[in-house]
Write a protein that holds these residues in place. Structure first.
Motif, PDB file in Angstrom:
ATOM      1  N   ASP A 314       0.815  -1.220   0.000  1.00 13.41           N
ATOM      2  CA  ASP A 314       0.000   0.000   0.000  1.00 13.41           C
ATOM      3  C   ASP A 314       0.846   1.268   0.000  1.00 13.41           C
ATOM      4  O   ASP A 314       0.342   2.362   0.238  1.00 13.41           O
ATOM      5  CB  ASP A 314      -0.961   0.013   1.196  1.00 13.41           C
ATOM      6  CG  ASP A 314      -0.234  -0.057   2.536  1.00 13.41           C
ATOM      7  OD1 ASP A 314       1.021  -0.062   2.541  1.00 13.41           O
ATOM      8  OD2 ASP A 314      -0.914  -0.106   3.579  1.00 13.41           O
ATOM      9  N   GLN A 315       2.145   1.105  -0.298  1.00  9.38           N
ATOM     10  CA  GLN A 315       2.998   2.278  -0.404  1.00  9.38           C
ATOM     11  C   GLN A 315       2.762   2.983  -1.743  1.00  9.38           C
ATOM     12  O   GLN A 315       2.351   2.353  -2.717  1.00  9.38           O
ATOM     13  CB  GLN A 315       4.472   1.885  -0.280  1.00  9.38           C
ATOM     14  CG  GLN A 315       4.826   1.293   1.074  1.00  9.38           C
ATOM     15  CD  GLN A 315       4.515   2.244   2.210  1.00  9.38           C
ATOM     16  OE1 GLN A 315       4.998   3.375   2.235  1.00  9.38           O
ATOM     17  NE2 GLN A 315       3.687   1.803   3.157  1.00  9.38           N
ATOM     18  N   PRO A 316       3.008   4.303  -1.827  1.00  8.91           N
ATOM     19  CA  PRO A 316       2.801   5.020  -3.085  1.00  8.91           C
ATOM     20  C   PRO A 316       3.573   4.404  -4.244  1.00  8.91           C
ATOM     21  O   PRO A 316       4.713   3.957  -4.077  1.00  8.91           O
ATOM     22  CB  PRO A 316       3.300   6.432  -2.768  1.00  8.91           C
ATOM     23  CG  PRO A 316       3.146   6.565  -1.287  1.00  8.91           C
ATOM     24  CD  PRO A 316       3.432   5.206  -0.727  1.00  8.91           C
ATOM     25  N   GLY A 317       2.940   4.364  -5.401  1.00 10.07           N
ATOM     26  CA  GLY A 317       3.590   3.876  -6.613  1.00 10.07           C
ATOM     27  C   GLY A 317       3.668   4.982  -7.651  1.00 10.07           C
ATOM     28  O   GLY A 317       3.629   6.171  -7.302  1.00 10.07           O
ATOM     29  N   LYS A 318       3.744   4.598  -8.919  1.00 11.47           N
ATOM     30  CA  LYS A 318       3.850   5.562 -10.012  1.00 11.47           C
ATOM     31  C   LYS A 318       2.607   5.474 -10.897  1.00 11.47           C
ATOM     32  O   LYS A 318       1.947   4.431 -10.935  1.00 11.47           O
ATOM     33  CB  LYS A 318       5.097   5.271 -10.844  1.00 11.47           C
ATOM     34  CG  LYS A 318       6.399   5.402 -10.063  1.00 11.47           C
ATOM     35  CD  LYS A 318       7.591   5.033 -10.930  1.00 11.47           C
ATOM     36  CE  LYS A 318       8.895   5.139 -10.158  1.00 11.47           C
ATOM     37  NZ  LYS A 318      10.070   4.728 -10.970  1.00 11.47           N
ATOM     38  N   PRO A 319       2.271   6.552 -11.612  1.00 18.95           N
ATOM     39  CA  PRO A 319       1.141   6.491 -12.545  1.00 18.95           C
ATOM     40  C   PRO A 319       1.324   5.342 -13.527  1.00 18.95           C
ATOM     41  O   PRO A 319       2.432   5.085 -14.013  1.00 18.95           O
ATOM     42  CB  PRO A 319       1.191   7.847 -13.255  1.00 18.95           C
ATOM     43  CG  PRO A 319       1.871   8.755 -12.269  1.00 18.95           C
ATOM     44  CD  PRO A 319       2.895   7.892 -11.581  1.00 18.95           C
ATOM     45  N   ILE A 320       0.232   4.654 -13.847  1.00 16.85           N
ATOM     46  CA  ILE A 320       0.337   3.414 -14.614  1.00 16.85           C
ATOM     47  C   ILE A 320       0.407   3.640 -16.127  1.00 16.85           C
ATOM     48  O   ILE A 320       0.861   2.763 -16.872  1.00 16.85           O
ATOM     49  CB  ILE A 320      -0.852   2.492 -14.286  1.00 16.85           C
ATOM     50  CG1 ILE A 320      -0.543   1.048 -14.704  1.00 16.85           C
ATOM     51  CG2 ILE A 320      -2.147   2.996 -14.914  1.00 16.85           C
ATOM     52  CD1 ILE A 320      -1.546   0.037 -14.198  1.00 16.85           C
ATOM     53  N   ASP A 321      -0.005   4.815 -16.610  1.00 17.67           N
ATOM     54  CA  ASP A 321      -0.184   5.027 -18.049  1.00 17.67           C
ATOM     55  C   ASP A 321       1.053   4.680 -18.883  1.00 17.67           C
ATOM     56  O   ASP A 321       0.961   3.976 -19.897  1.00 17.67           O
ATOM     57  CB  ASP A 321      -0.582   6.486 -18.322  1.00 17.67           C
ATOM     58  CG  ASP A 321      -1.888   6.873 -17.640  1.00 17.67           C
ATOM     59  OD1 ASP A 321      -2.113   6.429 -16.495  1.00 17.67           O
ATOM     60  OD2 ASP A 321      -2.657   7.639 -18.242  1.00 17.67           O
ATOM     61  N   SER A 322       2.225   5.160 -18.483  1.00 18.82           N
ATOM     62  CA  SER A 322       3.430   4.932 -19.287  1.00 18.82           C
ATOM     63  C   SER A 322       3.821   3.463 -19.317  1.00 18.82           C
ATOM     64  O   SER A 322       4.407   2.980 -20.298  1.00 18.82           O
ATOM     65  CB  SER A 322       4.597   5.771 -18.742  1.00 18.82           C
ATOM     66  OG  SER A 322       4.928   5.391 -17.418  1.00 18.82           O
ATOM     67  N   TYR A 323       3.491   2.721 -18.269  1.00 18.01           N
ATOM     68  CA  TYR A 323       3.800   1.287 -18.239  1.00 18.01           C
ATOM     69  C   TYR A 323       2.903   0.520 -19.206  1.00 18.01           C
ATOM     70  O   TYR A 323       3.346  -0.430 -19.869  1.00 18.01           O
ATOM     71  CB  TYR A 323       3.630   0.741 -16.822  1.00 18.01           C
ATOM     72  CG  TYR A 323       4.696   1.214 -15.859  1.00 18.01           C
ATOM     73  CD1 TYR A 323       5.835   0.451 -15.622  1.00 18.01           C
ATOM     74  CD2 TYR A 323       4.571   2.431 -15.204  1.00 18.01           C
ATOM     75  CE1 TYR A 323       6.822   0.886 -14.748  1.00 18.01           C
ATOM     76  CE2 TYR A 323       5.551   2.887 -14.326  1.00 18.01           C
ATOM     77  CZ  TYR A 323       6.668   2.106 -14.105  1.00 18.01           C
ATOM     78  OH  TYR A 323       7.646   2.546 -13.238  1.00 18.01           O
ATOM     79  N   ILE A 324       1.634   0.942 -19.300  1.00 12.92           N
ATOM     80  CA  ILE A 324       0.738   0.324 -20.274  1.00 12.92           C
ATOM     81  C   ILE A 324       1.229   0.614 -21.688  1.00 12.92           C
ATOM     82  O   ILE A 324       1.279  -0.274 -22.552  1.00 12.92           O
ATOM     83  CB  ILE A 324      -0.706   0.833 -20.083  1.00 12.92           C
ATOM     84  CG1 ILE A 324      -1.248   0.403 -18.714  1.00 12.92           C
ATOM     85  CG2 ILE A 324      -1.620   0.318 -21.197  1.00 12.92           C
ATOM     86  CD1 ILE A 324      -2.619   0.971 -18.365  1.00 12.92           C
ATOM     87  N   GLU A 325       1.616   1.855 -21.936  1.00 20.50           N
ATOM     88  CA  GLU A 325       2.162   2.222 -23.242  1.00 20.50           C
ATOM     89  C   GLU A 325       3.377   1.381 -23.589  1.00 20.50           C
ATOM     90  O   GLU A 325       3.572   0.978 -24.746  1.00 20.50           O
ATOM     91  CB  GLU A 325       2.541   3.707 -23.263  1.00 20.50           C
ATOM     92  CG  GLU A 325       1.362   4.648 -23.341  1.00 20.50           C
ATOM     93  CD  GLU A 325       1.792   6.063 -23.715  1.00 20.50           C
ATOM     94  OE1 GLU A 325       2.630   6.191 -24.641  1.00 20.50           O
ATOM     95  OE2 GLU A 325       1.312   7.023 -23.092  1.00 20.50           O
ATOM     96  N   ASN A 326       4.204   1.107 -22.596  1.00 23.44           N
ATOM     97  CA  ASN A 326       5.413   0.317 -22.815  1.00 23.44           C
ATOM     98  C   ASN A 326       5.066  -1.042 -23.411  1.00 23.44           C
ATOM     99  O   ASN A 326       5.723  -1.511 -24.361  1.00 23.44           O
ATOM    100  CB  ASN A 326       6.152   0.146 -21.473  1.00 23.44           C
ATOM    101  CG  ASN A 326       7.410  -0.687 -21.584  1.00 23.44           C
ATOM    102  OD1 ASN A 326       7.365  -1.851 -21.951  1.00 23.44           O
ATOM    103  ND2 ASN A 326       8.541  -0.096 -21.228  1.00 23.44           N
TER     104      ASN A 326
END
Length: 389
Positions: A314-326
């Motif tokens: 439950d720690q902060p992560g990163k926005p998912i959009d760029s990973y999906i694009e990858n």
């Protein structure tokens, strides 16, 4: 899931299978294709029955038994069966399904200090006894780590007390993977599967937002949601808030039998999730993104092959959009290699051993609970019933 497949395995190997449940839980249960099997003896034991009677089960003198429970209070109440059949080799395992919540941490039901302290001390004492008699298990190492920390009871050899996989996983075919990689250009399917339990699985709502943001840039995007639960209305409202083009390519599958769920993974190009369904997709060779739970923004820590140990975080992560694009933009060979690697990592993390529960010689065959403990568990059940009503 694990218990359902364990029942199936046991039936296939001519073991007697008894399911102690309630009529309501039976009707709401997943894996009906397994659980509705007539060979499973259903014993309906309601919350009121638990206060006044033992489950209506008979064990003959030549039967040995292994009983599984998933909550400390239910474990304590079910010990009445081992009191009833003291002559049988009878093992009882408490298998922790989570690292939070009242079911696993009964003292958290109460706000009154003395009640909370009383039940904390009671459960702590029981946990210590269950540890000594080899009865404490879990579905994930994190569940045992959290229990050890919360109740300040040292747990020995925790890794050997984590349930393995009950079903084998077929190996991937490179040619099939290459075809799947090429499909991404015309239809790129993101899949997620979870109960709609919010805020625990709040990432689902955030994933719908991320899908909507990317849909205009990548019109081939498609989102498949396999899930059900109390939060279904929130999911529907989120989907209905999108424009028509985005809504058209979101498919809600509802609750699926597990085998059909795996077939959906095999058709998908990217898996997004937490915990069990995340690992299921990874074992199917689907590139998988590990996301934050107890959060509504669908923040990711990265790919499962690199961050498998964060599948419940439950720690902060990163926005998912760029990973999906990858994953959308990676070349076909890279996609195939990623798929092979994610399955290798997933399979290496949990061994396959359907005989696991039948080979736990360390677990005591007699109960350490007393009639006074049983009475305490009944009192808790009564208190919790009135508190929830």
């Amino acid at each position: 899931m694990v218990f359902a497949y364990l029942m199936q395995y046991a039936m296939e190997n001519d073991h007697r299978v008894i399911w102690i449940t309630t009529e309501k839980d039976y009707e709401a249960a997943s894996f009906q294709e397994i659980l509705s099997d007539s060979r499973i003896e259903k014993c309906y034991w309601s919350k009121w029955n638990k206060l006044f009677s033992a489950p209506a089960i008979h064990l003959s003198e030549d039967e040995s038994a292994v009983m599984l429970s998933c909550a400390p209070i239910d474990y304590a109440l079910s010990e009445c069966l081992r009191m009833k059949f003291p002559a049988n080799p009878f093992q009882h395992l408490l298998v922790l399904p989570n690292f939070t919540g009242i079911n696993c941490y009964p003292d958290r039901l109460f706000q009154t200090k003395w009640l909370k302290k009383y039940w904390f001390n009671k459960i702590q004492k029981w946990v210590s006894a269950w540890e000594k008699e080899g009865s404490l298990y879990a579905f994930a190492l994190k569940h045992l780590d959290a229990y050890e920390d919360y109740y300040s009871v040292p747990l020995q050899d925790k890794k050997s007390c984590v349930f393995p996989r009950i079903k084998p996983t077929p190996k991937l075919n490179r040619e099939v993977l290459f075809k799947k990689a090429q499909e991404r250009k015309t239809c790129f399917t993101i899949i997620t599967g979870a109960r709609f339990e919010f805020p625990h699985k709040g990432y689902i709502l955030g994933l719908i937002d991320a899908y909507a943001r990317l849909k205009s840039k990548f019109p081939e995007l498609r989102l498949v949601i396999v899930g059900y639960g109390d939060g279904a209305e929130e999911v529907d409202q989120k989907i209905q808030s999108l424009d028509e083009e985005a809504k058209r390519d979101i498919v809600q599958k509802g609750m699926l039998p597990y085998d059909q769920f795996l077939l959906e993974f095999q058709k998908a190009h990217l898996n997004v999730g937490v915990a069990g369904s995340l690992a299921d997709g990874a074992r199917c060779g689907v590139p998988s993104l590990v996301v934050r739970h107890y959060d509504y923004h669908c923040e990711t820590y990265g790919f499962y092959k690199d961050h498998a140990n964060r599948s419940l975080d439950d720690q902060p992560g990163k926005p998912i959009d760029s990973y999906i694009e990858n994953v959308i933009l990676m070349n076909d060979d890279e996609y195939v290699e990623h798929s092979l690697e994610v399955q290798r990592v997933a399979l290496s993390r949990k061994k396959y051993d359907p005989e696991y529960v039948f080979s736990q010689d360390r677990a005591a065959t007699r109960t350490s609970m007393t009639k006074r403990d049983l009475m305490a568990a009944k009192c808790y059940k009564l208190l919790s019933t009135f508190k929830k009503s």
